[in-house]
Design an enzyme around this catalytic site. Structure first.
Site, PDB file in Angstrom:
ATOM      1  CB  SER A   1     -10.093  28.331 -12.260  1.00 13.45           C
ATOM      2  OG  SER A   1     -10.083  29.561 -11.540  1.00 13.45           O
TER       3      SER A   1
ATOM      4  CE1 TYR B   1      -6.746  29.764 -10.534  1.00  7.19           C
ATOM      5  CE2 TYR B   1      -5.029  28.137 -10.174  1.00  7.19           C
ATOM      6  CZ  TYR B   1      -6.354  28.501 -10.118  1.00  7.19           C
ATOM      7  OH  TYR B   1      -7.296  27.617  -9.665  1.00  7.19           O
TER       8      TYR B   1
END
Ligand code: NAP
Ligand code: GCO
Length: 267
Positions: free
Chosen positions: A147, A160
């Site tokens: 990501s 996250y």
């Protein structure tokens, strides 16, 4: 020499986790179009059934399995079923993932652990399960879906970002430990992609205007648009194919240029 063969996945078995829809579905579809046999899992039978139907609509006979990626016994059982049903796994994509957007000081340790469990521990569990058979076969491809948050932080995504930063280093460590067995472990770092996971960030406002975060991402992306899942398919087929046999431990950012750009100047 037929150079396109380097990008062929003919005769390969690919397992893409969490691939009933979204990024996983797009990658699995591209792998099938490149010749691979597809296995996918999702968290419940309803999603798996919907996924099988969606693959069928594209002419793809995908095998679907109900498996929570955090459940190690279930992962081992699913791998055994895939191996029996379509063959041993040549390509693993650790795609399944969640995000919780909460200011860190308000986030419970339970929620933090849940994100780490699905986004980091599960890729460890599944890679650990598939590597022995890849060593036996003398080749394997592992692709971890990282990501922007493998490199950058932002408000409300502490768990996250910690998970995806860890996934970047897990990717590099699998490369370091198993590259000698002709196993390539790389990551794909998508930018901001239009999927259900980012839908809340793109919701139209009551007055019909764009969500402020939508405008923010457009201003931070040189391509001046959100990514589509299709933007990820070429890089994924490259990393799944023999064309990338000497690429290892690399995180390939497919982000429209976000990581290179300070952002649109005002005025
Ligand atoms: P998504 O639309 O939320 O899909 C994620 C998939 O993973 C869903 O099918 C989900 O099932 C499944 N899943 C979640 N927890 C699971 C578990 N414990 N066991 C099995 N399956 C599970 O997400 P996406 O946007 O396609 O993202 C896919 C991956 O790309 C994720 O790792 C995400 O972090 C990463 N990523 C996304 C973006 C983006 O902008 N969209 C950018 C960079 C990276 P449920 O429907 O039950 O949740
Ligand atoms: C967020 C988004 C991002 C994307 C993606 C960016 O809330 O910032 O969900 O985290 O999902 O990971 O690469």
């Amino acid at each position: 020499m037929d150079f396109t063969k380097k990008f062929s996945l003919e005769g390969k078995v690919a397992w893409v986790t969490g691939a009933s829809y979204g990024i996983g579905f797009a990658l699995a579809t591209a792998f099938a179009e490149a010749g691979a046999k597809i296995a996918f899992n999702d968290i419940n039978q309803d999603l798996v059934d919907k996924g099988i139907a969606a693959y069928k609509e594209k002419g793809i006979e995908a095998r679907g399995y109900v498996c929570d990626v955090t459940d190690e016994p279930a992962v081992k059982e699913t791998l055994a079923l895939i191996t029996k049903d379509i063959g041993s796994v040549d390509i693993l994509v650790n795609n399944a993932g969640i995000i919780k957007r909460t200011p860190m000081v308000e986030m419970s340790a339970e929620d933090f652990r849940k994100v780490i469990d699905i986004d980091l521990t599960a890729p460890f569990i599944i890679a650990k399960a598939v590597i022995p058979s890849m060593i036996e076969k003398g080749h394997g491809k592992i692709i971890n879906i990282c990501s922007m948050m493998s490199e950058l932080g932002r408000e409300t995504v502490s768990a996250y970002a910690a998970a995806k930063g860890g996934l970047k280093m897990l990717t590099r460590n699998i490369c370091s430990e198993y590259g000698q067995y002709n196993i390539q472990c790389n990551g794909i770092g998508p930018g901001y992609i239009a999927t259900p996971q980012t839908a809340p960030l793109r919701e139209k406002q009551a007055d019909g205007s764009r969500h402020p975060f939508d405008n923010f991402i457009i201003s931070k992306t040189p391509a001046a648009r959100w990514g589509e899942t299709d933007d990820l398919t070429g890089p994924a087929v490259f990393l799944a194919s023999e064309a990338s046999d000497f690429v290892n431990g690399h995180i390939l950012y497919v982000d429209g240029g976000i990581l290179a750009y300070i952002g649109k100047q005002p005025g």
